[in-house]
Motif scaffolding. Structure first.
Motif, PDB file in Angstrom:
ATOM      1  N   ALA A 199      -2.061   9.327  -6.572  1.00  0.00           N
ATOM      2  CA  ALA A 199      -2.158  10.290  -5.515  1.00  0.00           C
ATOM      3  C   ALA A 199      -2.193  11.377  -4.765  1.00  0.00           C
ATOM      4  O   ALA A 199      -2.127  11.715  -3.955  1.00  0.00           O
ATOM      5  N   ASP A 208      -7.176   0.914  -6.791  1.00  0.00           N
ATOM      6  CA  ASP A 208      -5.985   1.176  -5.846  1.00  0.00           C
ATOM      7  C   ASP A 208      -6.874   1.508  -4.463  1.00  0.00           C
ATOM      8  O   ASP A 208      -6.845   1.855  -3.798  1.00  0.00           O
ATOM      9  N   GLN A 240      -4.705   2.479  -1.786  1.00  0.00           N
ATOM     10  CA  GLN A 240      -4.676   3.552  -0.688  1.00  0.00           C
ATOM     11  C   GLN A 240      -5.696   4.612  -1.400  1.00  0.00           C
ATOM     12  O   GLN A 240      -6.457   5.100  -0.163  1.00  0.00           O
ATOM     13  N   ASP A 288      -0.479  -1.754   5.013  1.00  0.00           N
ATOM     14  CA  ASP A 288      -1.067  -0.282   5.470  1.00  0.00           C
ATOM     15  C   ASP A 288      -2.918  -0.799   5.419  1.00  0.00           C
ATOM     16  O   ASP A 288      -3.497  -0.158   5.843  1.00  0.00           O
ATOM     17  N   ASN A 314      -4.911   0.516   8.432  1.00  0.00           N
ATOM     18  CA  ASN A 314      -6.457   0.926   8.882  1.00  0.00           C
ATOM     19  C   ASN A 314      -7.356   0.883   9.126  1.00  0.00           C
ATOM     20  O   ASN A 314      -8.557   1.599   9.718  1.00  0.00           O
TER      21      ASN A 314
END
Length: 867
Positions: A533, A565, A567, A601, A605
């Motif tokens: 992160a 991942d 994100q 999300d 996105n």
């Protein structure tokens, strides 16, 4: 004749008692009813803490993944093969959550009802074992059952929804023990003698099956195999073992016991092998903050701390006064030397266990032996004895061991009751006070699990030295929009634990100053170089600051650490889209969805990417998928409204925005609705909304909202108010290009062009550094307009030409440049710009009229003058 497994005793010797009649029935009704009543106030609780990730955001629960995937994913919905998997394998618990979702979706009440009913079932089973296997008197069984029913240590397991793993595991644990006892038809009679008949293979196999089911609910459930084995050796076949080992005498009476032990050992071996295979042959990685003692380089510190933690757990069972949802980090300081006074408690605990063990050995007290087994054996996986665990103390793991404590207390009470008849009134008073105080503590503690706020606040009170509880509370405050308070608690977490990488990363996301944010992310990576992160956040920050390659490098590092991942895929896709690498960007957005199909999300996105490329209908479909997955995903709703507006579907767009406002009555969502009204020409409605949230926007220094508010004020000719709002924005963010541009326009409308020029020059400097050519072109045009109004035509012309050199498709810039050339009598250049204007905007009447004037001038020059 001494009892053995090969001899069937006479049926007349077997005492049979129907415990479902008379007093026995009352025992079940009383204990089960009290267990329900004691946790009734937990039904109002929401999804909190781990519930959000294990249930709300878990595709295995919400049926967004296939049923079979439950058996290949960990407790949090991540494939067990992934390096980021927690390696916790509890498919039966997840299936129970999935059934809950099938019946009531995400209504938390239904989940809490199931937890309470399961606890009631476990309480009933425990009471039944006390009566039928351990053969306590009805009074003793009631005491044991009531103590278990109301024990405050159970609030995390029952009131916390993810605690269902412990309750379900406990239920199958008891069923395994019960069927094991039944398989030999064994019962401990009140006189501590044993009666049994030949074993029943079906029940024995059932016992092994229940043990496996207990493990599939939660890993420590497998310890019931060890408990059954020790129960068989220490209690059921104690005399056989004595003859076999102490007197070195072996005969055929030991054969059935050895066979059972072999089958239990084989089952345990297979189960452990399966778990190791599911984990890919490795244990989950833990951080030092999860279990500080296990990372200590001193053997003495580890030894003393581990033993004190066992004592601490026993203290929680006996006196559950201070409870906490988290005991990691420095909640319990390490025992670093023999001089630490806490060692006295540890020694006292072991002396007490030794004393009780001697009593069992001498007097052959079966109930005490069973109580000790229930107390100690299920606790072994949490003791760090076999492997490192990811916690210091976990109250939910004491759900099964508490049965042993309750059994020991009840048996001790009944022994004193028989020995001291004159003090029975005192004993009744003491046990009622204990049960009453336990019950009231549980009722109070249930309220702690009502919401994230109440839970995290309780942690601050219980373990103020624990950095993690401060971090969790900071996260809650961040989600609620209390940024300043969130920063305060994040800093407190770091103060308590300076190397807390997660807290450093969280603090970075709260910083408005780019340099401060970068420092926080760098610190996070200093303490934990593989913190994905922090890599993503730092990469994004570098990218925003114009360091494109540096930003991409950070994201590529994150990708190398964990290519799955979601994100990271989203952020990398966003960067590549910004760089114009549209095809590769789309691949990363689609990969994010593929890696985590239940990640709202990811769809949001991808929708933003599609919207930027003009594929509005596809964008809407992805946004809709996002808020179908997460019905409270306000961002997806507001983004979908933008795409709908582009397609002219204004009624649908307005409906979605109003729905978003209903879900989140915040300045942000109201700002989106106000912006929609502004762009659709409903200026009065927009102004009404912004007037309503003006104070919130100012108090929170909401830059985006304030800039939108300024636009509305300009549209409604409230120029002085717009000037004040933009001054506030520039106080907070002095280099905000949009705000500087807006302020320049306001000054122009107020006929203060010199001041307007000052603001636009500042904006141009910032935009030049940022390298956004489109914005720079617009700013140069605005500068030229100010110069034109100040009658500085030469400078204005240069600015118009600079703007056109970046973007030649500007009809207004062409027509204004043409007009200046016209004034300078450079007619060819003037004509060129008028013609360019008409190519771009054929209906431009100014360019057409000026071009006609040029033609008239040209004709006059061609007409011969009289000589």
């Amino acid at each position: 004749m001494e009892p053995n497994n090969n001899v069937r005793t006479e049926k007349k010797q077997l005492k049979t008692v129907d415990y479902f009649k008379r007093d026995g029935y009352a025992a079940y009704v009383l204990t089960v009813t009290v267990s329900v009543l004691c946790f009734l106030n937990s039904l109002c609780g929401d999804f909190v803490h781990d519930d959000i990730f294990a249930i709300r955001k878990n595709g295995d629960v919400s049926q967004r993944t296939s049923l079979l995937s439950v058996f290949s994913h960990d407790f949090w919905g991540t494939p067990m093969s992934y390096p980021t998997s927690h390696k916790s394998y509890r498919p039966l618990t997840i299936l129970s959550f999935r059934l809950n979702h099938y019946l009531s979706e995400f209504n938390p009440v239904s989940y809490h009802i199931v937890n309470v009913l399961l606890h009631a079932a476990v309480t009933g089973l425990f009471t039944h074992i006390c009566l039928s296997v351990i053969c306590l008197s009805v009074q003793g069984a009631i005491i044991a059952g009531l103590l278990f029913a109301v024990h405050p240590i159970h609030t995390e397991a029952v009131s916390g929804l993810v605690g269902r793993a412990d309750v379900l595991s406990g239920m199958f644990f008891l069923l395994s023990f019960l069927t094991y006892a039944w398989s030999a038809n064994t019962r401990l009679l009140p006189g501590n003698t044993l009666r049994f008949s030949v074993s029943r293979p079906g029940l024995f196999v059932g016992s092994l099956l229940f043990a496996v089911l207990s493990m599939l609910c939660k890993e420590p459930g497998i310890t019931v195999l060890g408990l059954n084995l020790l129960y068989d050796v220490v209690v059921v076949n104690r005399q056989v073992i004595d003859r076999l080992f102490l007197h070195k005498r072996y005969n055929t009476e030991a054969a059935p016991l050895l066979k059972r032990l072999c089958w239990i050992g084989f089952t345990l071996f297979v189960c452990m092998g399966f778990r190791l295979w599911m984990m890919g042959g490795e244990l989950p990685p833990f951080m030092e903050q999860d279990n500080p003692a296990s990372f200590s380089s001193s053997f003495l510190t580890r030894f003393l701390t581990y033993n004190y933690l066992a004592c601490f757990n026993l203290k929680l069972l006996l006196a559950p006064i201070t409870l906490s949802y988290d005991w990691t980090m420095d909640s319990i300081p390490l025992v670093e030397g023999l001089a630490d006074t806490r060692n006295i408690l540890t020694v006292s605990m072991y002396l007490g266990i030794l004393f009780v063990g001697c009593a069992v050995s001498k007097r052959r007290e079966g109930p005490i032996a069973v109580g000790l087994l229930f107390l100690c054996v299920p606790f072994v996986p949490a003791s760090n004895l076999l492997f490192r665990v990811g916690f210091v103390v976990a109250e939910r793991l004491l759900y099964i061991p508490s049965m042993g404590q309750c059994l020991l207390v009840a048996y001790g009470y009944m022994s004193l009751w028989r020995r001291f008849p004159r003090l029975q009134w005192l004993m009744v008073t003491m046990i009622l006070l204990t049960i009453g105080s336990f019950g009231s503590r549980t009722l109070v503690r249930n309220n702690v699990w009502q919401s994230r706020e109440t839970l995290f606040r309780s942690g601050l009170e219980s373990v103020p030295r624990n950095a993690k509880v401060h971090y969790n509370y900071a996260n809650y405050l961040k989600d609620e929009g209390y940024t300043e308070l969130a920063i305060k608690f994040s800093k407190k977490a770091i103060e308590l634990y300076p190397s807390y990488a997660v807290a450093w990363n969280n603090l970075g996301t709260l910083m408005t100053e780019a340099t401060e944010a970068e420092r926080c992310y760098t610190q996070a990576l200093r303490y934990q170089p593989d913190h994905i992160a922090a890599l993503i956040n730092l990469g994004s920050l570098h990218f925003q600051q114009g360091s494109t390659q540096k930003g991409l490098s950070m994201l590529r590092r994150a990708e190398a650490l964990d290519p799955h991942d979601a994100q990271m895929c989203i952020m990398l896709g966003s960067m590549l889209a910004h760089l114009g690498q549209s095809s590769e960007a789309g691949q990363y957005f689609r990969k994010a969805i593929q890696e985590k199909p239940d990640f709202a999300d990811a769809y949001n996105n991808y929708g933003s990417y599609l919207q930027q490329t003009g594929r509005y209908q596809e964008a809407i479909e992805n946004y809709r998928h996002a808020f179908l997955l997460d019905t409270s995903h306000v961002d997806a709703m507001t983004n979908a409204a933008q795409s709908l507006r582009h397609l002219g579907r204004l009624a649908e767009a307005e409906s979605l925005l109003k729905r978003a406002v209903e879900l989140r009555q915040s300045a942000v969502t109201l700002d989106q609705l106000g912006k929609f009204y502004l762009t659709t020409g409903q200026v009065k409605d927009a102004l009404a909304i912004y007037r309503g949230i003006e104070e919130k926007l100012l108090n929170r220094s909401d830059i985006t909202g304030l800039k939108n508010y300024a636009k509305v004020l300009v549209e409604t000719k409230n120029l002085n108010e717009a000037d004040g709002v933009l001054h506030r924005v520039l106080q907070v963010e002095p280099e905000d290009v949009t705000a500087l541009h807006q302020m320049s326009n306001v000054q122009g409308l107020l006929q203060q062009h010199t001041q307007g020029l000052t603001y636009i020059e500042r904006a141009i400097k910032v935009a030049t550094v940022q390298g956004d050519k489109h914005v720079l072109s617009e700013l140069l045009f605005a500068k030229a307009s100010h110069l034109k109004d100040l009658k500085k035509y030469e400078e204005a012309l240069l600015a118009y030409l600079d703007s056109l050199s970046i973007n030649n498709n500007q009809p207004k810039a062409h027509v204004n440049a043409g007009a200046i050339y016209h004034m300078k009598h450079e007619l060819k250049l003037a004509k060129h710009h008028y013609m360019e204007t008409l190519k771009l905007e054929p209906s431009n009447h100014i360019a057409r009229e000026n071009l006609e004037k040029l033609e008239k001038l040209a004709k006059k020059k061609r007409v011969p003058q009289p000589g």
